[in-house]
Design a protein around this motif. Structure first.
Motif, mmCIF file in Angstrom:
data_model
loop_
_atom_site.group_PDB
_atom_site.id
_atom_site.type_symbol
_atom_site.label_atom_id
_atom_site.label_comp_id
_atom_site.label_asym_id
_atom_site.label_seq_id
_atom_site.Cartn_x
_atom_site.Cartn_y
_atom_site.Cartn_z
ATOM 1 N N LYS B 57 -3.377 -1.648 3.191
ATOM 2 C CA LYS B 57 -2.015 -1.990 2.768
ATOM 3 C C LYS B 57 -1.081 -0.812 2.974
ATOM 4 C CE LYS B 57 -2.598 -5.302 -1.001
ATOM 5 N NZ LYS B 57 -2.669 -5.369 -2.461
ATOM 6 N N GLU B 58 0.178 -1.114 3.231
ATOM 7 C CA GLU B 58 1.196 -0.069 3.200
ATOM 8 C C GLU B 58 1.348 0.410 1.770
ATOM 9 O OE1 GLU B 58 4.585 0.195 5.275
ATOM 10 O OE2 GLU B 58 3.352 0.090 7.078
ATOM 11 N N ASP B 61 3.141 -1.672 -0.797
ATOM 12 C CA ASP B 61 2.411 -2.880 -1.205
ATOM 13 C C ASP B 61 1.257 -2.549 -2.155
ATOM 14 O OD1 ASP B 61 4.038 -4.509 0.253
ATOM 15 O OD2 ASP B 61 2.783 -4.404 2.053
ATOM 16 N N ASP B 71 0.500 -11.617 1.273
ATOM 17 C CA ASP B 71 1.555 -11.231 2.212
ATOM 18 C C ASP B 71 1.897 -9.746 2.092
ATOM 19 O OD1 ASP B 71 2.349 -11.766 -0.318
ATOM 20 O OD2 ASP B 71 4.400 -12.317 0.215
ATOM 21 N N PHE B 72 1.077 -8.947 2.734
ATOM 22 C CA PHE B 72 1.359 -7.515 2.756
ATOM 23 C C PHE B 72 1.320 -7.036 4.206
ATOM 24 C CE2 PHE B 72 -3.127 -8.260 1.970
ATOM 25 C CZ PHE B 72 -3.726 -7.547 2.985
ATOM 26 N N THR B 73 1.898 -5.873 4.439
ATOM 27 C CA THR B 73 1.899 -5.337 5.789
ATOM 28 C C THR B 73 0.606 -4.578 6.033
ATOM 29 O OG1 THR B 73 4.188 -4.878 5.242
ATOM 30 C CG2 THR B 73 3.418 -4.209 7.438
ATOM 31 N N THR B 75 -1.796 -1.908 7.734
ATOM 32 C CA THR B 75 -1.689 -0.613 8.393
ATOM 33 C C THR B 75 -3.052 0.071 8.383
ATOM 34 O OG1 THR B 75 -0.747 1.578 8.241
ATOM 35 C CG2 THR B 75 -0.956 0.393 6.187
#
Lengths: 316, 303
Positions: B57-58, B61, B71-73, B75
């Motif tokens: 996760k970023e 988040d 719904d997370f970005t 990375t």
């Protein structure tokens, strides 16, 4: 010893079956000598790294030695021991440890046996299920402790977040006295329920099927079959697992160190953790040694029970 | 090995109902049991999944309130941080992983080299007070680490083994030898002693008989035992944290624990480091799953 080995049999492999080396002399290598040569290195390591340190600790426990102050160690007799046995601080830690051991091992036993029972009743996918359930047990206490610390965080922890989404209040898991000890029990249960489950499952799958068939012919009730067939046959193995876990839980240190660091206050300080504080933060090496020796005595008694029982089970 | 045996204990409940009713009751109960098992599995596995999720996760988040489940970005920055220092070069964490490999590997080799011959000797020969010796050996493994570490610390200070990989290797070997002996004794017991007797009738010495005939049969057992020793050493924390301090010597467990020392904790990094640390253990544990019961009970319980 090596000079007894016949020179001609250095590499007997290639010609082994065709031309075995001459029988006779070689036998005199001496089983006894061989046994000593094979066992003593391992025993020496244990003596140097386990027994000798304990004897040193035993010596220190009768002195007022401090690892930082240095200087000579003065003999204080049983002073350290009486100080520890009469200390209210130690009694508190003993109670904390007891609550933790009973709570965690009790929960693990019930849950572990329950899961094992449910898995043993499935016909398909047992292997996969078992493997999945075993994951927590293989993790390092560091990983387990750190990660639960994150999940139980009062502000952004996922546990509180889930509680919030179902409309329940926030709990300060690791920063309130009662809940901190409860958290410790929960995390330990999470990690070690698989251990009990694994062993209970081994016991459950070993129960001969014909016993159940005979019981169902007799129209025995489910509970009756459980009580008279399953439980008595699984119980010995389950007890081994429970005793093993109890010894391990009694020594618990790393999870406390990482999850709560003994706090808040001293509410989650186990005996092991208290020894660490006396030895490495208070620098009372002598007192800590006496404390440690007392703990070792308890462990030895518990281990004796465990080993005796294990022995009985193996011979029976 | 009982667990992987795919043979049901009791297939379905057998009640004193008429057949159709019994089947329906059985199915209802079966559904309930499956549901319960699924729920338990989810609870048990959720922390592991959450750890993996956090590691990709970023940062914003990771600390989202309420927690973001889906719904997370995504990375891989945290994984990069595990291995690469912000200023370039190797990170302290990656060095500690390397140290862990060295320490766990060397201590496993040492414990195996010392333990396997001893196990064979205990299995084959009439040793005086054998049972007492074996129980003594196992009970050293139950000593509380915190108690042992005090005299070990003083001892190592005398001989300069504090903050030294050799010190860790020695103490881990000492903790793995009892396990190796107990575990391997079980494997040796399974190889008939008659093989060696026959070889000796053919003129081999006892030692040669062991090397040429028994040892090859023990290889799978040795491998399984070594894997467990490896896992114990790899996961160990107490000795590692008290006997080492510098970055060049420290193994991974205290290094990962050190990530939470400061005022703010980069939980994404902690999660990524934990995943990297735990992955080899899970792979290895899967490889030796057949021997798991003996492994986790220090060789005491065999099926």
């Amino acid at each position: 010893m090596s000079d007894h080995v016949p020179l001609t049999t250095d590499r007997p492999g290639q010609v082994a079956s065709a031309a075995p080396p001459a029988p006779g002399r070689s036998r005199r290598l001496g089983d006894r000598g061989l046994a000593v040569a094979f066992i003593s290195p391992a025993l020496l390591l244990l003596l140097a790294m386990s027994v000798f340190p304990l004897l040193w600790a035993l010596y220190l426990s009768f002195t007022d030695y401090s690892a930082t102050r240095g200087g000579p160690a003065n003999f204080v007799g049983f002073g350290n021991y009486t100080a520890i046995l009469t200390s209210a601080q130690v009694h508190t830690r003993a109670l904390t440890t007891l609550i933790y051991v009973v709570g965690a091992v009790g929960l693990q036993t019930v849950l572990g046996f329950g899961i094992a029972y449910l898995i043993s009743r499935r016909t398909h996918g047992r292997g996969v299920l078992t493997t999945l359930f075993l994951v927590p047990m293989m993790l390092s206490p560091v990983v387990v402790g750190l990660f639960w610390r994150f999940m139980l965080d009062a502000q952004f922890g996922v546990v509180n977040s889930m509680l919030g989404s179902v409309g329940l209040g926030q709990v300060e898991w690791l920063t309130r006295q009662r809940t901190a000890l409860l958290s410790l029990v929960v995390v330990d249960t999470w990690q070690w329920t698989p251990f009990i489950m694994l062993i209970a499952l081994a016991g459950l799958t070993a129960v001969p099927k014909y016993l159940y068939e005979a019981a169902s012919i007799d129209r025995a009730s489910e509970w009756f079959r459980f009580r008279t067939i399953t439980l008595p046959l699984v119980w010995p193995l389950l007890l081994i697992a429970v005793m093993f876990r109890a010894i391990e839980a009694f020594r618990l240190f790393d999870l406390v160190y990482i999850l709560t660091n003994g706090g808040p206050g001293v509410s989650t300080e186990t005996l092991s953790f208290h020894i660490y504080k006396v030895a490495f933060l208070g620098f009372n090496t002598g007192t800590a040694s006496a404390y440690g020796i007392l703990m070792v005595l308890v462990v030895i008694v518990l281990t004796q029970f465990y080993l005796r029982y294990l022995n009985k089970l193996k011979e029976g | 090995m009982a667990v992987s045996v795919d043979e049901a204990v009791a297939t379905g409940p057998a009640r004193d109902h008429t057949p159709p009713a019994r089947r329906r009751g059985g199915r209802g109960r079966s559904v309930l049991e499956v549901a319960l098992l699924t729920l338990l599995a989810v609870v048990m596995l959720f922390p592991v999944l959450w750890m993996i999720e956090t590691s990709i996760k970023e940062n914003r988040d990771v600390y989202a309130i309420p927690a973001k489940f889906f719904d997370f970005t995504i990375t891989l920055d945290h994984y990069r941080d595990v291995f690469v220092d912000p200023d370039g070069g190797r990170s302290a964490l990656s060095v500690s992983f390397l140290n862990s490999v060295v320490v766990a590997g060397a201590s496993t080799v040492l414990a195996t080299v010392l333990g396997v011959p001893a196990a064979w000797a205990y299995s084959r020969f009439a040793v005086k007070a054998k049972k007492d010796q074996l129980f003594f050996i196992l009970s050293t493994r139950f000593m509380p680490p915190v108690v042992v570490v005090i005299p070990i610390f003083l001892m190592y200070r005398q001989v300069g083994l504090i903050d030294n990989k050799l010190g860790l290797i020695l103490i881990y070997s000492a903790f793995n030898v009892p396990f190796t002996i107990w575990m391997m004794k079980g494997f040796v017991d399974e190889v008939p002693a008659e093989y060696e007797d026959a070889a000796m009738l053919d003129g081999y010495t006892r030692l040669q008989a062991f090397r040429r005939f028994t040892l090859p049969l023990l290889v799978p057992g040795i491998a399984a035992t070594a894997v467990f020793a490896l896992i114990f050493s790899w996961n160990e924390f107490v000795f590692a944290t008290f006997l080492t301090s510098s970055d060049d010597v420290r193994t991974a467990p205290p290094a990962i624990a050190g990530l939470i020392g400061g005022t703010t904790t980069d939980w994404g990094l902690v999660a990524a480091a934990s995943v990297v640390f735990a992955l080899p253990v899970l792979v290895f544990a899967y490889l030796v799953r057949k021997h798991l019961i003996a492994g986790v009970t220090l060789g005491a319980v065999r099926r």
